[in-house]
Design a protein around this motif. Sequence first.
Motif, short mmCIF file in Angstrom:
data_model
loop_
_atom_site.label_atom_id
_atom_site.label_comp_id
_atom_site.label_asym_id
_atom_site.label_seq_id
_atom_site.Cartn_x
_atom_site.Cartn_y
_atom_site.Cartn_z
N LYS A 218 0.84 -1.20 0.00
CA LYS A 218 0.00 0.00 0.00
C LYS A 218 0.87 1.25 0.00
CE LYS A 218 -3.77 2.27 2.49
NZ LYS A 218 -4.70 2.19 3.65
N ARG A 219 1.97 1.21 0.76
CA ARG A 219 2.88 2.35 0.79
C ARG A 219 3.54 2.57 -0.57
NH1 ARG A 219 6.46 0.23 5.30
NH2 ARG A 219 7.90 1.86 4.61
N ILE A 220 3.83 1.49 -1.26
CA ILE A 220 4.40 1.61 -2.61
C ILE A 220 3.37 2.22 -3.56
CG2 ILE A 220 5.24 0.31 -4.61
CD1 ILE A 220 6.52 -1.66 -2.65
N LEU A 221 2.13 1.78 -3.45
CA LEU A 221 1.07 2.35 -4.28
C LEU A 221 0.89 3.84 -4.00
CD1 LEU A 221 -1.60 -0.50 -4.06
CD2 LEU A 221 -0.37 0.22 -6.12
N GLU A 222 1.02 4.23 -2.76
CA GLU A 222 0.91 5.65 -2.41
C GLU A 222 2.01 6.46 -3.09
OE1 GLU A 222 1.06 5.40 1.82
OE2 GLU A 222 -1.11 5.11 2.05
N ASN B 221 -3.39 -8.06 -6.62
CA ASN B 221 -4.38 -7.52 -7.55
C ASN B 221 -5.61 -6.99 -6.82
OD1 ASN B 221 -2.84 -8.00 -9.83
ND2 ASN B 221 -3.77 -9.98 -10.25
N LYS B 222 -6.01 -7.69 -5.78
CA LYS B 222 -7.17 -7.24 -5.00
C LYS B 222 -6.87 -5.89 -4.34
CE LYS B 222 -10.39 -8.81 -1.41
NZ LYS B 222 -10.73 -9.92 -0.47
N LEU B 223 -5.64 -5.76 -3.82
CA LEU B 223 -5.24 -4.50 -3.19
C LEU B 223 -5.18 -3.38 -4.21
CD1 LEU B 223 -4.15 -2.85 -0.80
CD2 LEU B 223 -1.85 -3.61 -1.46
N ILE B 224 -4.59 -3.65 -5.36
CA ILE B 224 -4.50 -2.64 -6.42
C ILE B 224 -5.89 -2.12 -6.78
CG2 ILE B 224 -3.97 -2.27 -8.87
CD1 ILE B 224 -1.59 -4.19 -8.50
N LYS C 265 -9.27 2.53 -6.78
CA LYS C 265 -10.65 3.03 -6.75
C LYS C 265 -10.83 4.06 -5.65
CE LYS C 265 -15.45 1.46 -6.57
NZ LYS C 265 -16.35 0.27 -6.46
N GLU C 266 -10.27 3.77 -4.48
CA GLU C 266 -10.39 4.68 -3.34
C GLU C 266 -9.70 6.02 -3.61
OE1 GLU C 266 -8.69 2.52 -0.14
OE2 GLU C 266 -10.38 1.11 0.03
N ASN C 267 -8.71 6.00 -4.48
CA ASN C 267 -7.94 7.22 -4.76
C ASN C 267 -8.30 7.83 -6.12
OD1 ASN C 267 -5.67 7.68 -2.56
ND2 ASN C 267 -5.92 5.46 -2.83
N ASN C 268 -9.50 7.50 -6.61
CA ASN C 268 -10.06 8.10 -7.82
C ASN C 268 -9.25 7.83 -9.09
OD1 ASN C 268 -12.24 9.33 -6.37
ND2 ASN C 268 -10.81 10.88 -5.65
N TYR C 269 -8.67 6.65 -9.15
CA TYR C 269 -8.03 6.19 -10.39
C TYR C 269 -8.97 5.21 -11.07
CZ TYR C 269 -3.44 8.27 -9.60
OH TYR C 269 -2.40 9.16 -9.44
N GLU C 270 -9.24 5.46 -12.33
CA GLU C 270 -10.17 4.61 -13.08
C GLU C 270 -9.40 3.59 -13.93
OE1 GLU C 270 -13.50 5.03 -16.66
OE2 GLU C 270 -12.75 6.82 -15.64
N TYR D 176 -4.44 2.37 -15.24
CA TYR D 176 -5.26 3.22 -14.39
C TYR D 176 -4.91 4.69 -14.65
CZ TYR D 176 -6.69 -0.78 -11.48
OH TYR D 176 -7.23 -1.96 -11.03
N GLN D 177 -5.94 5.54 -14.65
CA GLN D 177 -5.72 6.98 -14.80
C GLN D 177 -6.51 7.75 -13.75
OE1 GLN D 177 -6.50 7.87 -19.03
NE2 GLN D 177 -4.29 8.09 -19.30
#
Length: 240
Positions: free
Chosen positions: A107-111, A152-155, A160-165, A235-236
């Motif tokens: 999650k920290r990497i995704l951030e 993949n579930k985390l991604i 989605k939570e961070n408004n990436y479509e 994702y965008q």
Amino acid sequence: MKPLQEIWGDLEKYLRVENALEQGFSNGKYTSILANYAKNVTAIDVSEDFLKMAEENLKDYNNVHLMLMDALNMQFADKSFDVLLNTSFHEFDLSGEVYSVDLELKKRILEEMIRVSNTIIFVEPTENAVTNELFKVFNPNENHSDRIKQSNKLIESFMKENNYELVESGLTYNEDVFNNQEELEEEMLAWWADIKIPQNEADKKEMIKQIDSILENATMLEKLHVIEEIGYKVYQYKGE
């Protein structure tokens, strides 16, 4: 299903940018593809061995800048890249003797990823890829299928939570074809030599026996090819 080399053309509209970032360049395989589209490519990894390997493989590319850097703490300004390519997200938390998945680390990497770019591309093996079983030859404690599933579930939930479509996704495959069985076996041993190297001839024979059994069950040994199923997602950021 299209082969992986054709998928890049389908993703061209996301790749043909001014500044691109790749997380985890490894031997530079995907870096070279990205460099064929983006004007400037920055690629990071934490491995000095991979850096030396990638520098040699990418010596003819003058638009690539390789850096030793942790994906958890990237030294880049916010939104400094037009696109970010990640081809090894599921492996960023590989465990040791006891199998575990560190979702907080991921999650920290995704951030960090969404901090530096509004367009994120993930390209990774699927849960069903034969390489998941092959990896167990080198680390019997590992469960790549489960790691990929949880990643993949985390991604999906995080983006989605961070408004990436999710604007594009699909399945593709990579195929490696060999001239003879010995060549195939030696290449398989080399793929994860950073995880385990045979300690002696008996150890090598046992590892090859396991590799051959996995590929035979997957009907890949007789035709001397290894086909890896790969998924891709784009994702965008769509704003608040």
